[in-house]
Design a protein around this motif. Sequence first.
Motif, PDB file in Angstrom:
ATOM      1  N   ARG A  95       0.821  -1.215   0.000  1.00 47.08           N
ATOM      2  CA  ARG A  95       0.000   0.000   0.000  1.00 47.08           C
ATOM      3  C   ARG A  95       0.857   1.267   0.000  1.00 47.08           C
ATOM      4  N   LEU A  96       1.957   1.262  -0.759  1.00 45.87           N
ATOM      5  CA  LEU A  96       2.825   2.428  -0.828  1.00 45.87           C
ATOM      6  C   LEU A  96       2.241   3.485  -1.755  1.00 45.87           C
ATOM      7  N   GLU A 127      -4.669   5.586  -5.108  1.00 45.41           N
ATOM      8  CA  GLU A 127      -3.869   6.035  -3.974  1.00 45.41           C
ATOM      9  C   GLU A 127      -4.746   6.365  -2.765  1.00 45.41           C
ATOM     10  N   GLU A 128      -5.850   7.041  -3.004  1.00 45.37           N
ATOM     11  CA  GLU A 128      -6.747   7.387  -1.909  1.00 45.37           C
ATOM     12  C   GLU A 128      -7.366   6.130  -1.287  1.00 45.37           C
ATOM     13  N   GLY A 129      -7.732   5.174  -2.116  1.00 46.99           N
ATOM     14  CA  GLY A 129      -8.300   3.924  -1.599  1.00 46.99           C
ATOM     15  C   GLY A 129      -7.308   3.171  -0.733  1.00 46.99           C
ATOM     16  N   ALA A 130      -6.046   3.139  -1.163  1.00 48.49           N
ATOM     17  CA  ALA A 130      -5.012   2.459  -0.377  1.00 48.49           C
ATOM     18  C   ALA A 130      -4.782   3.193   0.945  1.00 48.49           C
ATOM     19  N   ALA A 131      -4.770   4.530   0.904  1.00 47.11           N
ATOM     20  CA  ALA A 131      -4.585   5.313   2.130  1.00 47.11           C
ATOM     21  C   ALA A 131      -5.747   5.084   3.091  1.00 47.11           C
ATOM     22  N   ARG A 132      -6.934   5.058   2.554  1.00 50.44           N
ATOM     23  CA  ARG A 132      -8.131   4.838   3.382  1.00 50.44           C
ATOM     24  C   ARG A 132      -8.066   3.449   4.048  1.00 50.44           C
ATOM     25  N   ASP A 133      -7.639   2.455   3.283  1.00 52.92           N
ATOM     26  CA  ASP A 133      -7.514   1.095   3.809  1.00 52.92           C
ATOM     27  C   ASP A 133      -6.471   1.041   4.932  1.00 52.92           C
ATOM     28  N   LEU A 134      -5.324   1.684   4.720  1.00 51.24           N
ATOM     29  CA  LEU A 134      -4.283   1.706   5.763  1.00 51.24           C
ATOM     30  C   LEU A 134      -4.781   2.405   7.020  1.00 51.24           C
ATOM     31  N   SER A 138      -5.176   0.701  10.728  1.00 52.30           N
ATOM     32  CA  SER A 138      -4.461   1.252  11.880  1.00 52.30           C
ATOM     33  C   SER A 138      -5.430   1.636  12.991  1.00 52.30           C
ATOM     34  N   LEU A 139      -6.514   2.282  12.614  1.00 49.57           N
ATOM     35  CA  LEU A 139      -7.502   2.696  13.621  1.00 49.57           C
ATOM     36  C   LEU A 139      -8.159   1.484  14.273  1.00 49.57           C
ATOM     37  N   ARG A 140      -8.436   0.463  13.487  1.00 47.43           N
ATOM     38  CA  ARG A 140      -9.060  -0.744  14.033  1.00 47.43           C
ATOM     39  C   ARG A 140      -8.132  -1.416  15.042  1.00 47.43           C
ATOM     40  N   VAL A 157       1.677   5.797  10.165  1.00 43.22           N
ATOM     41  CA  VAL A 157       1.640   4.700   9.193  1.00 43.22           C
ATOM     42  C   VAL A 157       1.561   5.274   7.781  1.00 43.22           C
ATOM     43  N   LEU A 158       0.675   6.225   7.595  1.00 43.33           N
ATOM     44  CA  LEU A 158       0.489   6.817   6.269  1.00 43.33           C
ATOM     45  C   LEU A 158       1.727   7.598   5.824  1.00 43.33           C
ATOM     46  N   ALA A 159       2.336   8.327   6.737  1.00 43.48           N
ATOM     47  CA  ALA A 159       3.538   9.102   6.390  1.00 43.48           C
ATOM     48  C   ALA A 159       4.682   8.183   5.980  1.00 43.48           C
ATOM     49  N   ARG A 160       4.861   7.072   6.699  1.00 46.58           N
ATOM     50  CA  ARG A 160       5.946   6.134   6.355  1.00 46.58           C
ATOM     51  C   ARG A 160       5.739   5.509   4.986  1.00 46.58           C
ATOM     52  N   ARG A 161       4.507   5.415   4.550  1.00 43.97           N
ATOM     53  CA  ARG A 161       4.216   4.830   3.239  1.00 43.97           C
ATOM     54  C   ARG A 161       4.199   5.876   2.127  1.00 43.97           C
TER      55      ARG A 161
END
Length: 190
Positions: A95-96, A127-134, A138-140, A157-161
């Motif tokens: 999910r990069l 890209e937005e879908g992958a970010a939303r999934d990550l 993470s929140l879960r 998590v999102l920043a590292r990706r």
Amino acid sequence: MSDAGGVPQEAPEPDPSGGQGGPPGEDPEAKARGLCLRMLTHSPRTRAQLERALLRRGFEEEVVASVLGTFSEAGLIDDRLFAEAWVSSRHHGRRLARKALARELRTRGIEEETVREAVDELSDEDEEGAARDLARRSLRGSRTKDEQTRVRRALSVLARRGYSAGLSYRVVREGLEAEGVDVELHDPDL
């Protein structure tokens, strides 16, 4: 030369293969081809990666250029196909974001134009879908933590990706709202 006990010993014979391994007298191009084939069998490589490996092992530049040219003509080395496969695999698997994918391709020696073409294959929606999934994952995984910790971890998590701050804040805010958590999370790009 003598050993630890002072007994004279013969000096080791020089390596007739020029330090490049293989049977003595073997053609340097044949050795370089063999090394490239072994490396490509293990995993796909870029032209720059193969070139660095051959030069590091002491092959002359002419031999390296000849072998890599032959492999390119035969279709065994194709940086464009490598980049496309890399982007697809790393985006869907890890999910990069495009930014992180471009950085990885550049470190592997892919030319800038090829990098741009490969990462441009990903749409903003991908890209937005992958970010939303990550963000959702993470929140879960942090439901037992306080709100600030959850937000910080998801944004990290999102920043590292490689995701932008604006997109990251938006998808984390939406993820929390979907859980029914009322959060004041302002977009840093505004």
